[in-house]
Motif scaffolding. Structure first.
Motif, short mmCIF file in Angstrom:
data_model
loop_
_atom_site.label_atom_id
_atom_site.label_comp_id
_atom_site.label_asym_id
_atom_site.label_seq_id
_atom_site.Cartn_x
_atom_site.Cartn_y
_atom_site.Cartn_z
N TRP A 58 0.80 -1.33 0.13
CA TRP A 58 -0.10 0.08 0.22
C TRP A 58 0.97 1.16 0.00
CZ3 TRP A 58 -3.69 -2.08 4.38
CH2 TRP A 58 -4.71 -3.07 3.77
N GLN A 59 1.98 1.43 0.65
CA GLN A 59 2.67 2.56 0.79
C GLN A 59 3.95 2.51 -0.11
OE1 GLN A 59 4.57 2.22 4.75
NE2 GLN A 59 2.51 1.95 5.89
N PHE A 60 4.12 1.30 -0.89
CA PHE A 60 5.43 1.37 -2.12
C PHE A 60 4.77 2.09 -3.30
CE2 PHE A 60 7.52 -0.94 -5.64
CZ PHE A 60 8.88 -0.34 -5.30
N GLU A 61 5.51 2.95 -4.02
CA GLU A 61 5.10 3.39 -5.17
C GLU A 61 6.39 3.07 -6.17
OE1 GLU A 61 3.06 5.27 -8.00
OE2 GLU A 61 2.70 5.17 -5.95
N PRO A 62 5.72 1.92 -6.97
CA PRO A 62 6.90 1.48 -7.89
C PRO A 62 7.21 2.54 -8.93
CG PRO A 62 4.63 0.68 -8.42
CD PRO A 62 4.59 1.45 -7.25
N SER A 86 8.30 -6.35 -1.82
CA SER A 86 9.83 -6.41 -1.70
C SER A 86 10.46 -4.97 -2.11
CB SER A 86 10.66 -7.47 -2.55
OG SER A 86 10.24 -8.85 -2.23
N GLN A 87 9.63 -4.03 -2.33
CA GLN A 87 10.04 -2.78 -2.61
C GLN A 87 11.62 -2.77 -3.43
OE1 GLN A 87 9.46 0.04 1.01
NE2 GLN A 87 10.09 -2.16 2.15
N SER A 117 15.53 -8.20 5.38
CA SER A 117 14.86 -6.98 4.96
C SER A 117 13.66 -7.14 4.16
CB SER A 117 15.66 -5.73 4.62
OG SER A 117 16.48 -6.25 3.47
N LYS A 118 13.58 -8.27 3.55
CA LYS A 118 12.58 -8.74 2.71
C LYS A 118 12.74 -7.37 1.31
CE LYS A 118 10.59 -11.42 5.50
NZ LYS A 118 11.19 -12.86 5.50
N ALA A 119 13.95 -7.41 1.10
CA ALA A 119 14.05 -6.26 0.13
C ALA A 119 14.76 -6.78 -1.39
CB ALA A 119 15.05 -5.26 0.39
N ILE A 120 14.38 -6.32 -2.43
CA ILE A 120 14.91 -6.76 -3.69
C ILE A 120 15.70 -5.58 -4.20
CG2 ILE A 120 14.65 -7.05 -6.18
CD1 ILE A 120 12.33 -9.15 -5.26
N TYR A 121 17.01 -5.87 -4.96
CA TYR A 121 17.74 -4.73 -5.46
C TYR A 121 18.27 -5.40 -6.84
CZ TYR A 121 18.18 -2.71 -1.05
OH TYR A 121 17.81 -1.97 0.24
N ILE A 133 16.81 -8.93 -20.13
CA ILE A 133 17.54 -9.68 -18.97
C ILE A 133 17.12 -9.06 -17.80
CG2 ILE A 133 19.31 -8.24 -19.04
CD1 ILE A 133 21.28 -10.62 -18.56
N GLU A 134 16.80 -7.85 -17.67
CA GLU A 134 16.25 -7.43 -16.48
C GLU A 134 15.17 -7.82 -15.63
OE1 GLU A 134 17.61 -2.78 -15.99
OE2 GLU A 134 17.30 -3.14 -17.89
N GLU A 135 14.14 -8.03 -16.83
CA GLU A 135 12.79 -8.67 -16.43
C GLU A 135 13.06 -10.10 -15.82
OE1 GLU A 135 13.87 -7.08 -19.19
OE2 GLU A 135 11.84 -5.66 -19.63
N VAL A 136 13.92 -10.75 -16.43
CA VAL A 136 14.08 -12.18 -16.03
C VAL A 136 14.72 -12.15 -14.61
CG1 VAL A 136 15.67 -14.37 -16.34
CG2 VAL A 136 14.54 -12.96 -18.42
N VAL A 137 15.66 -11.30 -14.33
CA VAL A 137 16.23 -11.23 -12.92
C VAL A 137 15.16 -10.85 -11.99
CG1 VAL A 137 18.11 -9.93 -11.75
CG2 VAL A 137 18.76 -10.53 -13.86
N ALA A 138 14.25 -9.87 -12.47
CA ALA A 138 13.18 -9.51 -11.55
C ALA A 138 12.40 -10.45 -11.14
CB ALA A 138 12.49 -8.25 -12.24
N ALA A 139 12.04 -11.24 -12.14
CA ALA A 139 11.16 -12.52 -11.75
C ALA A 139 11.91 -13.45 -11.05
CB ALA A 139 10.91 -13.35 -12.96
N HIS A 140 13.36 -13.58 -11.15
CA HIS A 140 14.07 -14.59 -10.23
C HIS A 140 14.11 -14.23 -8.80
CE1 HIS A 140 17.91 -16.98 -9.73
NE2 HIS A 140 18.11 -16.19 -8.80
N GLU A 141 14.18 -12.76 -8.62
CA GLU A 141 14.30 -12.36 -6.96
C GLU A 141 13.06 -12.35 -6.79
OE1 GLU A 141 17.14 -12.07 -5.83
OE2 GLU A 141 18.37 -12.06 -7.90
N MET A 142 11.89 -12.14 -7.45
CA MET A 142 10.72 -12.41 -6.96
C MET A 142 10.32 -13.69 -6.16
SD MET A 142 7.45 -13.72 -7.84
CE MET A 142 7.26 -13.56 -9.73
#
Length: 350
Positions: A58-62, A86-87, A117-121, A133-142
């Protein structure tokens, strides 16, 4: 008929029954309310992470980039929820390497998930040749975030399914190298890493796993296709480099052999020429035909050696050209490697 006989006798109302029913209803409602409150309390106690995630979402603004990752990787509502919970932050260097770093050489780190911290970078890949490739990495970390929230029973159920897929792909050298890397950098996280790798990089999984991943993707084939497309950029360059090296090795061997033949041939020819001249000086030739015949044989041998030398020079020129191609190719590979951030990192992140 008397008036008394036809009169209507009125009596006071008895509300005791109605009061009893009302009280019963109130009690039932109170009990139901208490049960609801208790159930809500139990749910809250057993779903604290989900509640925390919801408030985070709710508080995260992607950013627009982060939103694009969700759409391009075909994340489901649940996948999007966990990703936003995971902000995710997209960083450039040197900031990213101060967040996610690596202790292994020749491996690029493009993202990390921190369970504490339940955080993704995520690393900002700007090379257009590596689009996707960035989308794949994002999905991997998700999927790391998803694994982090699975129960022990669910992890225990999934692990043999993941291992079965890993065994099926054990002859894939790239996959084997990746597992070796994670075994060094993320000891004890094999199932966790398999969950993310298999979910984003491999098609045609078991029905049980496909059903599991359907929780996080609307169409998992989309992210797998992105992986195959971006990975092909590297495999094509590496394959081309391997072929050039093989050509150079083979040509180098031919050149060396021809040089050896040329040098030994001329040593033998020069010795035979000296012998021929000495015999001519002594008048050892019985006829002019014999003289000319042996002389022509020496000339033919010399012509053959000169032709061999021309071939050697041509092969050397070809070799030098292939070396230039290999240098250019290596420069391209170096650029791509820099684009995927082949830098050291620490062992805190996944």
């Amino acid at each position: 008929m008397s008036t008394e006989e036809n009169s209507l006798t009125l009596r006071p109302r008895d509300d005791r029954a109605r009061i009893t029913v009302a009280r019963a209803i109130a009690i039932v409602l109170a009990i139901l309310l208490n049960v609801t409150v208790i159930a809500a309390g139990v749910w809250a106690l057993t779903n604290q992470q989900r509640i925390s995630d919801q408030f985070t979402v709710w508080q995260f603004e992607p950013s627009s980039t982060v939103r694009t990752y969700v759409t391009s990787a075909a994340m489901s509502e649940e996948g999007e929820f966990l990703f936003y919970a995971s902000q995710p932050v997209v960083q450039e260097n040197p900031e990213f390497n101060s967040t996610c770093s690596n202790v292994e050489e020749n491996f690029g780190v493009l993202g990390c998930y921190f369970p504490s911290s339940k955080a993704i970078y995520l690393f900002d890949v700007t090379d257009e040749r590596l689009a996707g490739i960035e989308e794949v990495v994002a999905a991997h970390e998700m999927l790391h975030a998803a694994w982090d929230r699975l129960s022990d029973d669910e992890r225990a159920r999934l692990t043999p399914l993941l291992e079965a897929e890993a065994d099926r792909m054990k002859d894939d050298p790239e996959f084997a190298t990746t597992l070796e890397f994670y075994a060094k950098t993320e000891p004890g996280e094999r199932s966790n890493e398999l969950h993310s790798i298999i979910g984003t990089e491999f098609a045609d999984l078991s029905p049980e796993l496909e059903e599991h991943y359907a929780t996080y993707f609307t169409d998992r084939a989309t992210v797998v296709a992105l992986h195959e497309k971006s990975n092909a950029v590297f495999t094509e360059q590496l394959d081309a480099s391997k072929k050039l090296v093989e050509q150079l090795d083979a040509l180098r061997g031919t050149i060396d052999d021809d040089y050896a033949t040329y040098n030994s041939g001329y040593d033998s020819l020069n010795a035979d020429i000296d012998n021929f001249n000495a015999r001519a000086d002594r008048g050892d030739f019985a006829t002019l035909d014999q003289f000319n015949r042996e002389r022509n044989q020496l000339i033919n041998r010399q012509d053959e050696l000169n032709a061999l030398y021309d071939t050697i020079e041509a092969n050397v020129a070809t070799y030098d050209g292939l070396v230039v191609q290999l240098e250019d190719l290596n420069a391209t590979i170096s650029e791509l490697n820099q684009s995927i951030n082949i830098e050291p990192r620490n062992q805190d992140g996944i």
